[in-house]
Design an enzyme around this catalytic site. Structure first.
Site, PDB file in Angstrom:
ATOM      1  N   GLY A   1       0.831  -1.190   0.000  1.00  0.00           N
ATOM      2  CA  GLY A   1       0.000   0.000   0.000  1.00  0.00           C
ATOM      3  C   GLY A   1       0.869   1.245   0.000  1.00  0.00           C
ATOM      4  CB  SER A   2       0.544   4.577  -1.542  1.00  0.00           C
ATOM      5  OG  SER A   2       0.860   4.074  -2.820  1.00  0.00           O
ATOM      6  N   GLY A   3       1.641   5.282   1.201  1.00  0.00           N
ATOM      7  CA  GLY A   3       1.553   5.934   2.497  1.00  0.00           C
ATOM      8  C   GLY A   3       2.730   5.630   3.410  1.00  0.00           C
ATOM      9  CG  HIS A   4       3.770   2.205   4.207  1.00  0.00           C
ATOM     10  ND1 HIS A   4       3.136   2.479   5.386  1.00  0.00           N
ATOM     11  CD2 HIS A   4       3.025   1.230   3.593  1.00  0.00           C
ATOM     12  CE1 HIS A   4       2.060   1.702   5.502  1.00  0.00           C
ATOM     13  NE2 HIS A   4       1.967   0.948   4.413  1.00  0.00           N
TER      14      HIS A   4
ATOM     15  CE  LYS B   1       4.953  -2.953   3.963  1.00  0.00           C
ATOM     16  NZ  LYS B   1       4.763  -2.864   2.484  1.00  0.00           N
TER      17      LYS B   1
ATOM     18  CG  HIS C   1      -1.219  -0.442   7.415  1.00  0.00           C
ATOM     19  ND1 HIS C   1      -0.488  -1.533   7.793  1.00  0.00           N
ATOM     20  CD2 HIS C   1      -0.939  -0.220   6.113  1.00  0.00           C
ATOM     21  CE1 HIS C   1       0.208  -1.965   6.754  1.00  0.00           C
ATOM     22  NE2 HIS C   1      -0.043  -1.197   5.726  1.00  0.00           N
TER      23      HIS C   1
ATOM     24  CG  ASP D   1       0.645  -6.204   1.404  1.00  0.00           C
ATOM     25  OD1 ASP D   1      -0.349  -5.869   2.078  1.00  0.00           O
ATOM     26  OD2 ASP D   1       1.421  -5.388   0.885  1.00  0.00           O
TER      27      ASP D   1
END
Lengths: 333, 209
Positions: A53-56, A104, A219, A109
């Site tokens: 996911g994006s945001g990391h 991860k 998250h 995922d």
């Protein structure tokens, strides 16, 4: 919600446009949301891909480049990429020596990468090996959970495994290095504030002024406990103690100590935390031989930090020191 | 035995009915998921089913296998998270078991359903009582098989069993997925995946029987 965005629906695709504009040595497949080395695939080298996911950020797209990943695919914020994206990244990274998937440990995922591996192998015959990173000691009993989450060790694993692939090792040997790093790394995180997913517009969880969450995921997943905010030296203890009681970090060639920012905490505080962590490690007889301080695996604008310790041997030290040239990590070239 | 076997048009009606049900229950699914997950099950599945309906409308598959496989592939490509691979695998395996035929009798539909549920287990490694969609689907497949060869009766039995399985997830502690990080705090909440799976069986009972 105050954010530097245009439309919440376009956050990921517009950030990828920015990556392409800022880094001419990277290519971006905008349809599949894949960042790749412009010179990929590198003939004869094992390809390394990751994604999530994006945001990391900078994880994972910011770790694409010589010495680290060949390609990375970006899901929506905090949502795993779909198999088509992973297939596209695998094809871009395939230089004829097979491709390693670095995943991860989150249910979505793992399943999407697994499906992608089956699809791309059936379509192209490329050999794929997957390594799942699961280093978060905050999740205790993996018999009754989805298992430990993949957090800070992922950054170190992508760097070290990238160096091993650069040396021309075959897929099995590169995967072996990745598994050794995962087995030798442990992390624990904490949050001072929540984060806000752009599409949601609201903070992911409530964390009142004066309280903090110990054992947070990346998250905003729940941690081990919620306690009153404490001085940094006490927070350092709450993070370091569970790591040291999970694995013996004394002896060997020492450790790599990594203090990571969650996105909303300044370097000033991260270095202050590093000092507290280093003091605790010295007291526990743990020798630090390498360090990393900064926001490398973040959770949007969450304030807080995580501590990762990686037990090193001669080879892992050498691979860590090897040259790397990515937007997020860069030295020795 | 029902006079009319399951044909491609009936399967298309089932998928359409499920898409409509997911859209209608989107907020409920999201509410259930925000209690123990990451609050995206309703939106993700609704987006995926909209894409499935569009794909089936443009491609008009002519066999049961092709229709079910197109449904699965579209879900895999559009849903993301865990529910994309799980629902996607369910329909892909169902389609493979159904084969390139124009109609399925009660036994063939049951075999396809069983294969789909097997795909969920293979993909998700779930066991009964883990508080997942499998807790609704496994009893549904069992009830279908036990009901004999009357398609309508078997589908109604399957739907009722799925509803009971869904309700039975409430007191369970989650052992799979993001909900498992909550430990005991997941007790007392109905599983969103089991809830959408019960919708899938209810739509089958309405449209195929």
């Amino acid at each position: 919600m105050k954010k530097l965005i245009n439309d919440p629906a376009d956050v990921v695709s517009e950030a990828l446009l920015g990556i392409a504009a800022a880094h001419p040595d990277l290519g971006v497949d905008h349809q599949n949301k894949v960042v790749y080395r412009a010179d990929a695939p590198v003939r004869g080298k094992v390809g390394l891909i990751s994604g999530g996911g994006s945001g990391h950020e900078p994880l994972h797209g910011g770790f694409v480049g010589p010495g680290m990943l060949d390609a990375a695919c970006a899901g929506e914020v905090f949502t795993s990429p779909v198999p088509d994206q992973v297939v596209a990244a695998t094809r871009l990274a395939d230089g004829g020596a097979g491709v390693l998937h670095i995943v991860k440990n989150y249910t979505g995922d793992v399943m999407n990468f697994e499906m992608a591996a089956e699809l791309v192998t059936a379509e192209t015959g490329v050999e794929v090996v997957s390594v799942v990173v699961d280093d978060d000691v905050a999740v205790q009993d993996s018999l009754y959970t989805a298992g430990r989450r993949g957090v800070g060790t992922t950054v170190l694993l992508e760097k070290i495994t990238g160096a091993a692939a650069d040396e021309g090792r075959d897929l099995a040997a590169v995967a072996d290095v990745a598994r050794r790093v995962d087995a030798a790394g442990r992390s624990m995180g904490m949050a001072l504030t929540s984060c806000t997913v752009p599409a949601a517009g609201q903070p992911t969880f409530d964390l009142p002024e004066g309280e903090m969450e110990i054992g947070i995921g990346i998250h905003g997943e729940p941690g081990r406990k919620r306690v009153p905010v404490a001085p940094a030296k006490d927070i350092a203890e709450m993070l370091v103690e569970p790591i040291l009681s999970d694995l013996d970090f004394t002896g060997g060639e020492g450790v790599l100590a990594f203090v990571n920012g969650m996105g909303g905490t300044p370097l000033l505080e991260l270095y202050l935390m590093y000092n507290e962590v280093a003091k605790l490690l010295a007291k526990a007889g743990v020798t630090v031989v390498r360090s990393l301080v900064g926001p490398y695996i973040t959770s949007l604008e969450m304030a807080g930090c995580s501590v990762t310790l990686l037990k090193l041997d001669d080879e892992l030290v050498r691979l860590w020191d090897a040259p790397v040239s990515t937007p997020g990590l860069r030295w020795g070239r | 035995m029902s006079a009319v076997p399951v044909d491609v048009a009936a399967l298309r009606a089932w998928i359409g009915a499920f898409a409509a049900d997911v859209a209608e229950h989107q907020e409920e699914l999201t509410r259930l998921d925000s209690a123990i997950g990451d609050a995206d099950h309703g939106a993700n599945l609704a987006r995926g089913m909209r894409a499935v309906v569009a794909a089936l409308d443009s491609e008009k598959p002519s066999t049961a296998g092709a229709l079910l496989k197109r449904t699965g592939m579209t879900l895999v490509s559009t849903v993301g998270g865990a529910s994309g691979p799980l629902y996607g695998t369910f329909f892909l395996r169902m389609g493979t078991a159904a084969g390139e035929v124009e109609t399925l009798d009660a036994a063939a539909f049951g075999a396809a359903l069983r294969a789909g549920v097997g795909g969920i287990v293979a993909r998700g490694k779930a066991e009964l009582g883990d508080k997942t969609m499998y807790d609704a689907l496994a009893p549904a497949a069992d009830a279908y098989d036990a009901a004999g060869d009357d398609l309508g009766a078997a589908l109604r039995a399957a739907s009722e069993a799925a509803d009971r399985g869904r309700d039975a997830t409430v007191p369970l502690q989650a052992r799979k997925g993001r909900a498992s990080y909550l430990g005991e705090r997941s007790v007392g909440h109905q599983d969103p995946g089991a809830t959408s799976s019960a919708l899938l069986l209810a739509a089958a009972a309405r449209t195929l029987g």
